[in-house]
Design a protein around this motif. Structure first.
Motif: not given
Length: 199
Positions: A31, A71, A74, A80-81, A85
């Motif tokens: 990452t 965040y 989430k 959704s990631k 992202g």
């Protein structure tokens, strides 16, 4: 053909490209490398695009708030990631642009270009010689850093041209100079092969 490990050999056409692609994809699993990549894109955009510091600050602030909201959501609902992202990457691009704007001397409040001067009159100037450049045919050239102009504390670098005179001693690095002079805008070089300091 493939060898026992199933990886194409380097000597075969496309073999090196495939290995390079696999290695790059392995690196992008980290990452921190992804974030650094998008931050560098932001830095490059900051140098290439003329985005004001106010605009970049507002965009970065909004993206950080939206990223925090995404965040938080989430944890509670299925976000959704990919969306998370994307907002992360856009935030780091925006941070790169903002960092470039913050470190740009022209955006500092006490930079000498942010003051208005009467360019026709001689005004008191205090500066420090930062670098001695290669002299031209008629002028000695220096990079100077302003300290005071017209009794105002300022900062910023500029080019100083002094007409050549064998009776006058040349300036040295770290010399502090007090003078009364008129400030003039840089003129572009007459010879196309010369370096353009105005650009």
């Amino acid at each position: 053909w493939q060898n026992a490990t199933g990886i194409l050999p380097l000597c075969r056409p496309g073999g090196f490209c495939k290995i390079f692609y696999i290695a790059a994809m392995q690196l992008f699993k980290f990452t921190i490398l992804k974030l650094a990549f998008f931050f560098i894109i932001g830095v490059l955009l900051g140098f290439c695009c003329n985005i004001s510091i106010e605009t970049s600050f507002i965009i970065t602030f909004i993206l950080v708030i939206v990223l925090y909201i995404v965040y938080s959501l989430k944890k509670t609902i299925a976000v959704s990631k990919v969306i998370f992202g994307l907002f992360t990457y856009f935030t780091f691009i925006s941070l790169g642009i903002l960092i470039v704007n913050i470190h740009n001397p022209l955006n500092q409040a006490n930079h000498y270009t942010n003051y208005s001067y009467n360019f026709g009159l001689n005004i008191p100037v205090i500066f420090k010689v930062k670098e001695v450049l290669k002299p031209g045919l008629f002028y000695d050239k220096y990079v100077i850093e302003f300290i005071k102009i017209n009794d105002q504390n300022v900062n910023g670098k500029s080019l100083l041209n002094i007409q050549k005179d064998s009776a006058r001693s040349k300036l040295m690095v770290d010399n502090m100079v007090f003078t009364k002079t008129s400030l003039k805008d840089l003129t572009p070089p007459l010879n196309p092969d010369q370096f353009n300091y105005k650009a």
